[in-house]
Design a protein around this motif. Structure first.
Motif, PDB file in Angstrom:
ATOM      1  N   GLU A  41       7.486  13.007   4.858  1.00 18.64           N
ATOM      2  CA  GLU A  41       6.246  12.777   5.603  1.00 18.64           C
ATOM      3  C   GLU A  41       5.651  11.414   5.259  1.00 18.64           C
ATOM      4  O   GLU A  41       5.187  10.684   6.135  1.00 18.64           O
ATOM      5  N   GLU A  44       7.813   8.672   6.834  1.00 20.93           N
ATOM      6  CA  GLU A  44       7.583   8.638   8.279  1.00 20.93           C
ATOM      7  C   GLU A  44       6.284   7.915   8.611  1.00 20.93           C
ATOM      8  O   GLU A  44       6.228   7.134   9.557  1.00 20.93           O
ATOM      9  N   MET A  45       5.231   8.165   7.835  1.00 19.32           N
ATOM     10  CA  MET A  45       3.952   7.498   8.094  1.00 19.32           C
ATOM     11  C   MET A  45       4.014   6.014   7.751  1.00 19.32           C
ATOM     12  O   MET A  45       3.554   5.176   8.518  1.00 19.32           O
ATOM     13  N   ASP A  48       6.405   4.260  10.207  1.00 23.31           N
ATOM     14  CA  ASP A  48       6.131   4.592  11.602  1.00 23.31           C
ATOM     15  C   ASP A  48       7.367   5.174  12.283  1.00 23.31           C
ATOM     16  O   ASP A  48       7.799   4.735  13.343  1.00 23.31           O
ATOM     17  N   ILE A  49       7.958   6.175  11.632  1.00 25.48           N
ATOM     18  CA  ILE A  49       9.139   6.851  12.161  1.00 25.48           C
ATOM     19  C   ILE A  49       8.657   8.074  12.938  1.00 25.48           C
ATOM     20  O   ILE A  49       7.921   8.898  12.417  1.00 25.48           O
ATOM     21  N   ASP A  50       9.080   8.191  14.181  1.00 26.22           N
ATOM     22  CA  ASP A  50       8.733   9.337  15.005  1.00 26.22           C
ATOM     23  C   ASP A  50       9.986  10.176  15.203  1.00 26.22           C
ATOM     24  O   ASP A  50      10.830   9.869  16.046  1.00 26.22           O
ATOM     25  N   VAL A  51      10.120  11.222  14.411  1.00 28.70           N
ATOM     26  CA  VAL A  51      11.316  12.064  14.461  1.00 28.70           C
ATOM     27  C   VAL A  51      11.469  12.696  15.840  1.00 28.70           C
ATOM     28  O   VAL A  51      12.573  12.794  16.368  1.00 28.70           O
ATOM     29  N   PHE A  52      10.371  13.102  16.455  1.00 22.38           N
ATOM     30  CA  PHE A  52      10.437  13.715  17.783  1.00 22.38           C
ATOM     31  C   PHE A  52      11.038  12.735  18.790  1.00 22.38           C
ATOM     32  O   PHE A  52      11.907  13.082  19.561  1.00 22.38           O
ATOM     33  N   ARG A  53      10.585  11.486  18.749  1.00 20.97           N
ATOM     34  CA  ARG A  53      11.098  10.478  19.685  1.00 20.97           C
ATOM     35  C   ARG A  53      12.584  10.220  19.428  1.00 20.97           C
ATOM     36  O   ARG A  53      13.367  10.055  20.358  1.00 20.97           O
ATOM     37  N   GLN A  54      12.995  10.219  18.173  1.00 27.74           N
ATOM     38  CA  GLN A  54      14.400   9.969  17.841  1.00 27.74           C
ATOM     39  C   GLN A  54      15.303  11.116  18.265  1.00 27.74           C
ATOM     40  O   GLN A  54      16.446  10.900  18.651  1.00 27.74           O
ATOM     41  N   THR A  55      14.813  12.341  18.188  1.00 31.65           N
ATOM     42  CA  THR A  55      15.669  13.485  18.486  1.00 31.65           C
ATOM     43  C   THR A  55      15.654  13.879  19.951  1.00 31.65           C
ATOM     44  O   THR A  55      16.455  14.697  20.374  1.00 31.65           O
ATOM     45  N   CYS A  56      14.768  13.327  20.733  1.00 27.32           N
ATOM     46  CA  CYS A  56      14.691  13.691  22.155  1.00 27.32           C
ATOM     47  C   CYS A  56      15.270  12.603  23.050  1.00 27.32           C
ATOM     48  O   CYS A  56      14.992  12.560  24.245  1.00 27.32           O
TER      49      CYS A  56
END
Length: 85
Positions: A41, A44-45, A48-56
């Motif tokens: 976490e 990611e903060m 500025d890593i957006d796991v949702f954006r990377q996995t979708c």
């Protein structure tokens, strides 16, 4: 479902893991899971890593849904024709 993790870890780190688990009255597994989640976490903060954006990413296509459907139908038909010959 839990999975097994195998890793070579420095002895001093394992000792600290055991001491921390005892001090918190929990398991080593719980300490590891909480540490990894907290660390991820923070990373990611900070980065500025957006796991949702990377996995979708699979949903972001250059072609329209109609083109995708047409390609799928064509490929299916070609497969059928190949096996019917």
């Amino acid at each position: 479902m839990d999975k097994v993790l195998s890793a070579r870890v420095d002895e001093a780190v394992l000792r600290r893991l055991g001491m921390l688990a005892r001090a918190l009255g929990t398991t080593k597994k719980d300490v590891l899971q909480r540490a990894i989640l907290t660390f991820s976490e923070r990373v990611e903060m900070e980065q500025d890593i957006d796991v949702f954006r990377q996995t979708c990413g699979a949903w972001h296509r250059d072609e329209s849904p109609e083109e995708t459907a047409q390609k799928a139908r064509l490929t299916f038909r070609q497969g059928l024709e190949r096996h019917l010959r």
